[in-house]
Design a protein around this motif. Structure first.
Motif, mmCIF file in Angstrom:
data_model
loop_
_atom_site.group_PDB
_atom_site.id
_atom_site.type_symbol
_atom_site.label_atom_id
_atom_site.label_comp_id
_atom_site.label_asym_id
_atom_site.label_seq_id
_atom_site.Cartn_x
_atom_site.Cartn_y
_atom_site.Cartn_z
ATOM 1 N N GLY A 145 0.898 -1.002 -0.045
ATOM 2 C CA GLY A 145 -0.010 -0.154 0.057
ATOM 3 C C GLY A 145 0.851 1.397 0.137
ATOM 4 O O GLY A 145 0.307 2.208 -0.007
ATOM 5 N N SER A 146 2.106 0.904 0.297
ATOM 6 C CA SER A 146 3.171 2.461 0.150
ATOM 7 C C SER A 146 4.257 1.731 -0.472
ATOM 8 O O SER A 146 4.669 0.663 -0.595
ATOM 9 C CB SER A 146 3.562 2.790 1.691
ATOM 10 N N LEU A 147 4.986 2.880 -1.217
ATOM 11 C CA LEU A 147 6.277 2.572 -2.014
ATOM 12 C C LEU A 147 7.327 3.760 -1.245
ATOM 13 O O LEU A 147 6.738 4.790 -0.845
ATOM 14 C CB LEU A 147 6.145 2.937 -3.321
ATOM 15 N N PHE A 148 8.535 3.218 -1.129
ATOM 16 C CA PHE A 148 9.532 4.053 -0.630
ATOM 17 C C PHE A 148 10.358 4.772 -1.749
ATOM 18 O O PHE A 148 10.719 3.971 -2.465
ATOM 19 C CB PHE A 148 10.342 3.551 0.592
ATOM 20 N N VAL A 149 10.459 5.958 -1.809
ATOM 21 C CA VAL A 149 11.054 6.646 -2.914
ATOM 22 C C VAL A 149 12.747 6.999 -2.750
ATOM 23 O O VAL A 149 12.722 7.615 -1.439
ATOM 24 C CB VAL A 149 10.083 7.939 -3.356
ATOM 25 N N VAL A 150 13.244 6.611 -3.506
ATOM 26 C CA VAL A 150 14.957 6.912 -3.269
ATOM 27 C C VAL A 150 15.565 7.609 -4.433
ATOM 28 O O VAL A 150 14.838 7.564 -5.691
ATOM 29 C CB VAL A 150 15.715 5.469 -3.328
ATOM 30 N N ASN A 151 16.483 8.379 -4.003
ATOM 31 C CA ASN A 151 17.124 9.269 -5.090
ATOM 32 C C ASN A 151 18.067 8.611 -5.728
ATOM 33 O O ASN A 151 18.302 7.313 -5.541
ATOM 34 C CB ASN A 151 17.282 10.590 -4.298
ATOM 35 N N ASP A 152 18.833 9.434 -6.609
ATOM 36 C CA ASP A 152 19.940 8.833 -7.362
ATOM 37 C C ASP A 152 20.811 7.788 -6.677
ATOM 38 O O ASP A 152 21.639 7.015 -6.999
ATOM 39 C CB ASP A 152 20.680 9.734 -8.490
ATOM 40 N N GLY A 162 20.125 6.231 -4.068
ATOM 41 C CA GLY A 162 19.532 4.989 -3.411
ATOM 42 C C GLY A 162 19.221 5.511 -2.181
ATOM 43 O O GLY A 162 18.780 4.615 -1.321
ATOM 44 N N LEU A 163 19.230 6.719 -1.594
ATOM 45 C CA LEU A 163 18.819 7.182 -0.174
ATOM 46 C C LEU A 163 17.425 7.762 -0.331
ATOM 47 O O LEU A 163 16.858 8.267 -1.196
ATOM 48 C CB LEU A 163 19.826 8.272 0.192
ATOM 49 N N LEU A 164 16.899 7.395 1.042
ATOM 50 C CA LEU A 164 15.173 7.889 1.058
ATOM 51 C C LEU A 164 14.941 9.201 0.721
ATOM 52 O O LEU A 164 15.565 10.192 1.343
ATOM 53 C CB LEU A 164 14.755 7.416 2.524
ATOM 54 N N SER A 165 14.062 9.435 -0.158
ATOM 55 C CA SER A 165 13.629 10.839 -0.196
ATOM 56 C C SER A 165 12.256 11.141 -0.279
ATOM 57 O O SER A 165 11.738 12.274 -0.154
ATOM 58 C CB SER A 165 14.000 11.149 -2.079
ATOM 59 N N VAL A 175 11.848 1.418 7.427
ATOM 60 C CA VAL A 175 12.888 1.098 8.437
ATOM 61 C C VAL A 175 14.308 1.330 7.737
ATOM 62 O O VAL A 175 14.367 1.067 6.556
ATOM 63 C CB VAL A 175 12.828 -0.476 8.788
ATOM 64 N N VAL A 176 14.960 2.310 8.332
ATOM 65 C CA VAL A 176 16.089 2.883 7.747
ATOM 66 C C VAL A 176 17.423 2.528 8.486
ATOM 67 O O VAL A 176 17.424 2.507 9.710
ATOM 68 C CB VAL A 176 15.982 4.424 7.547
ATOM 69 N N ARG A 177 18.689 2.771 7.782
ATOM 70 C CA ARG A 177 19.715 2.750 8.495
ATOM 71 C C ARG A 177 20.428 4.065 8.219
ATOM 72 O O ARG A 177 20.387 4.388 6.665
ATOM 73 C CB ARG A 177 20.603 1.494 8.700
ATOM 74 N N GLY A 197 22.530 10.553 4.435
ATOM 75 C CA GLY A 197 21.373 10.114 4.279
ATOM 76 C C GLY A 197 20.905 8.663 4.927
ATOM 77 O O GLY A 197 21.439 8.219 5.775
ATOM 78 N N LEU A 198 19.841 8.312 4.516
ATOM 79 C CA LEU A 198 19.103 7.086 5.047
ATOM 80 C C LEU A 198 18.695 6.071 3.927
ATOM 81 O O LEU A 198 18.297 6.249 2.955
ATOM 82 C CB LEU A 198 17.916 7.476 5.800
ATOM 83 N N GLU A 199 19.208 4.967 4.482
ATOM 84 C CA GLU A 199 19.127 3.672 3.404
ATOM 85 C C GLU A 199 17.789 3.012 3.966
ATOM 86 O O GLU A 199 17.579 2.704 4.994
ATOM 87 C CB GLU A 199 20.130 2.863 3.435
ATOM 88 N N VAL A 200 17.033 2.523 2.979
ATOM 89 C CA VAL A 200 15.793 1.922 3.496
ATOM 90 C C VAL A 200 16.140 0.402 3.364
ATOM 91 O O VAL A 200 16.483 -0.049 2.402
ATOM 92 C CB VAL A 200 14.541 2.085 2.414
#
Lengths: 209, 209
Positions: free
Chosen positions: A106-113, A115-118, A177-179, A184-187
């Motif tokens: 029901g949700s997508l996590f969007v990442v930038n170039d 590969g970090l959470l945006s 859930v990130v690290r 940035g933050l990796e999903v």
């Protein structure tokens, strides 16, 4: 576990005047120390009272429900999270809907170039776009998603109960859930109300075994 | 509450050969009955063993976690359900999306002319329609909804945990809470993963008090 009247009285006495010796409790209750012994043993074993040799009994502040609370507090995100489904900022709304159906999320996590959470994209964001006048094929999801830093996230060592509270208080369906990775933050995972519902079921089932 | 080695042994002995008298247990463990007394008192009080005068001890099948399980089993739908949001079969998909946004819900319950439950409409159903070739303004929701009798529902005296299990096993987001009315079902509430998440939070909070 239900305490009897005398055991509840003992707790009251210890609460008021800790440390209290077994002798003092026996005196207050007008019974012998031998009579009290099983009660004190039960209260100590169950964790209500703490006995210190040559000092007396202390009240631990613990109730039978502390056990449950502790059990819930121990449930960590890492054991309940799902795999995340990510999309690129440049994906179209149409592609995002297809990904959601294919992956059944029901949700997508969007990442930038990098590969970090945006951002985070929900069914609701897509439905809003769908009834608007824009063409789903030409709207990039970066335009309709919720964007960092306005994203609520969690880490794998967070408590499930804290995530549950965030989902409710922020009125959202999913958290990444990130690290930390560089700036940035990796999903690395996904926590949704489905994961919380599963945790609730597991708690009840584990409890019933 | 943690049991010591002897208490665990006592449980094993009673499990194997119930009913077992205190004397028999003392013999097996090579201790006096007086030594055993506090242990037996604790095990009986905590609900692990059941003592029947002149018969002996029985194993109740209860563990420290039964308490939690019982607490969860007692949580009834009536105390956690939300108000339902209903729509008519003849409403268009477009109207349904608007209702969802206005009411901030993820599912609508669809009722027929008699006001009885005929279907359930999810965001997913609407999103599927939105990316299809049909005009959202002209598709009636009766065409895209899940339809009775393929609707999972619950009643207000059901256990929350049973609803949670249904939401997971059937992979759905919401259940209507219904009551029988004539030949059909009247919708009186809504149970979603949000309600389950709230129940989980309440359980933990109530437990922590």
């Amino acid at each position: 576990m239900e305490l009897n009247e005398r055991q509840n009285k003992i707790i009251e006495i210890v609460k008021e005047g800790a440390p209290v010796t077994g002798e003092q409790i026996a005196e207050r209750l007008n019974v012998t120390r031998a009579t009290l012994r099983p009660d004190l043993a039960i209260l100590t074993m169950a964790g209500f009272l703490d006995a210190r040799p040559r000092v007396g009994y202390f009240y631990t502040g613990q109730t039978p429900f502390t056990l449950l609370s502790e059990q819930i507090q121990k449930m960590e995100v890492r054991n309940y999270q799902s795999l995340p489904v990510v999309a690129k900022e440049s994906s179209s709304a149409y592609e995002a809907v297809c990904t959601m159906f294919l992956e059944d999320v029901g949700s997508l996590f969007v990442v930038n170039d990098q590969g970090l959470l945006s951002g985070v994209l929900s069914r609701k964001d897509l439905l809003r776009t769908a009834i608007g006048s824009q063409d789903m094929n030409h709207v990039p999801i970066s335009v309709i998603m919720s964007r960092m830093p306005n994203i609520t996230f969690c880490r794998s060592d967070d408590a499930v109960i804290d995530v549950a509270e965030l989902l409710i208080s922020r009125e959202i369906d999913a958290l990444p859930v990130v690290r930390t990775k560089g700036d940035g933050l990796e999903v690395i995972g996904r926590m949704t109300k489905t994961n919380i519902t599963k945790a609730f079921v597991e708690l009840a089932r584990g409890a019933a075994e």
